[in-house]
Scaffold this motif. Structure first.
Motif, PDB file in Angstrom:
ATOM      1  N   HIS A 189       0.854  -1.192   0.000  1.00  0.00           N
ATOM      2  CA  HIS A 189       0.000   0.000   0.000  1.00  0.00           C
ATOM      3  C   HIS A 189       0.891   1.243   0.000  1.00  0.00           C
ATOM      4  CE1 HIS A 189       0.973  -0.037   4.269  1.00  0.00           C
ATOM      5  NE2 HIS A 189       0.649   1.233   4.282  1.00  0.00           N
ATOM      6  N   GLY A 236      -3.218   3.986  -2.685  1.00  0.00           N
ATOM      7  CA  GLY A 236      -4.035   2.779  -2.766  1.00  0.00           C
ATOM      8  C   GLY A 236      -3.316   1.563  -2.215  1.00  0.00           C
ATOM      9  N   TYR A 237      -3.829   0.372  -2.612  1.00  0.00           N
ATOM     10  CA  TYR A 237      -3.273  -0.878  -2.095  1.00  0.00           C
ATOM     11  C   TYR A 237      -3.612  -2.039  -3.015  1.00  0.00           C
ATOM     12  CZ  TYR A 237      -8.050  -1.823  -0.531  1.00  0.00           C
ATOM     13  OH  TYR A 237      -9.395  -2.031  -0.496  1.00  0.00           O
ATOM     14  N   CYS A 238      -2.977  -3.170  -2.733  1.00  0.00           N
ATOM     15  CA  CYS A 238      -3.310  -4.421  -3.397  1.00  0.00           C
ATOM     16  C   CYS A 238      -3.443  -5.487  -2.317  1.00  0.00           C
ATOM     17  CB  CYS A 238      -2.247  -4.827  -4.419  1.00  0.00           C
ATOM     18  SG  CYS A 238      -2.720  -6.299  -5.362  1.00  0.00           S
ATOM     19  N   HIS A 290      -7.062  -7.711  -5.525  1.00  0.00           N
ATOM     20  CA  HIS A 290      -7.838  -6.482  -5.589  1.00  0.00           C
ATOM     21  C   HIS A 290      -6.877  -5.295  -5.590  1.00  0.00           C
ATOM     22  CE1 HIS A 290     -11.909  -8.173  -4.810  1.00  0.00           C
ATOM     23  NE2 HIS A 290     -11.136  -9.194  -4.477  1.00  0.00           N
ATOM     24  N   CYS A 298      -6.815  -1.450  -5.549  1.00  0.00           N
ATOM     25  CA  CYS A 298      -7.647  -0.282  -5.253  1.00  0.00           C
ATOM     26  C   CYS A 298      -6.748   0.941  -5.275  1.00  0.00           C
ATOM     27  CB  CYS A 298      -8.317  -0.438  -3.898  1.00  0.00           C
ATOM     28  SG  CYS A 298      -9.394  -1.888  -3.839  1.00  0.00           S
ATOM     29  N   PHE A 299      -7.123   1.905  -6.114  1.00  0.00           N
ATOM     30  CA  PHE A 299      -6.270   3.060  -6.337  1.00  0.00           C
ATOM     31  C   PHE A 299      -7.159   4.270  -6.568  1.00  0.00           C
ATOM     32  CE2 PHE A 299      -3.507   5.868  -8.727  1.00  0.00           C
ATOM     33  CZ  PHE A 299      -2.312   5.737  -8.042  1.00  0.00           C
ATOM     34  N   ASN A 351     -10.153   6.303  -6.884  1.00  0.00           N
ATOM     35  CA  ASN A 351     -11.553   5.921  -7.082  1.00  0.00           C
ATOM     36  C   ASN A 351     -11.716   4.663  -7.917  1.00  0.00           C
ATOM     37  OD1 ASN A 351     -12.408   8.177  -5.677  1.00  0.00           O
ATOM     38  ND2 ASN A 351     -12.473   9.440  -7.502  1.00  0.00           N
ATOM     39  N   VAL A 352     -10.617   4.005  -8.243  1.00  0.00           N
ATOM     40  CA  VAL A 352     -10.647   2.826  -9.113  1.00  0.00           C
ATOM     41  C   VAL A 352     -10.384   1.573  -8.284  1.00  0.00           C
ATOM     42  CG1 VAL A 352      -9.533   1.695 -11.076  1.00  0.00           C
ATOM     43  CG2 VAL A 352      -9.818   4.173 -11.076  1.00  0.00           C
ATOM     44  N   ALA A 353     -11.190   0.555  -8.514  1.00  0.00           N
ATOM     45  CA  ALA A 353     -10.965  -0.741  -7.872  1.00  0.00           C
ATOM     46  C   ALA A 353     -11.186  -1.828  -8.909  1.00  0.00           C
ATOM     47  CB  ALA A 353     -11.920  -0.925  -6.694  1.00  0.00           C
TER      48      ALA A 353
END
Length: 103
Positions: A7, A11-13, A23, A25-26, A28-30
């Protein structure tokens, strides 16, 4: 409980324990990806990042479009944001490789 790989402030993975999807997530994008899809996305982001590192004049300008399979839909990033996304993807890939070696 999800297994987090990497992260940063953008965002994170993480991996879902039930589906085993990664997953990403960055902002507003997931997106949820299989391991193969993750590798393809990582490669695409790396190629795009490398191109814009050489050709970008303003690292804060949101002018980098990542195309998607959806007709007329792209994700738009600045070079700074794309660099942060690439960091998440590259560090996650490294941890996945380590995990595979340890099994």
């Amino acid at each position: 409980m999800a297994q987090f790989f990497h992260h940063n402030e953008y965002g994170y993975c993480a991996r879902c324990p039930h589906t085993r999807h990664l997953h990403v997530c960055f902002g507003n994008v997931a997106l949820a990806t299989t391991t193969v899809e993750f590798a393809e996305f990582r490669s695409y982001v790396a190629r795009t990042w490398q191109h814009y590192c050489l050709h970008s004049h303003d690292p804060e300008a949101r002018c980098i479009a990542l195309r998607t399979p959806v007709c007329r839909l792209a994700l738009v990033f600045s070079l700074v944001e794309l660099t942060q996304l690439r960091e998440i993807l590259e560090n996650t890939a490294l941890l996945l490789e380590v995990e595979e070696l340890l099994q």
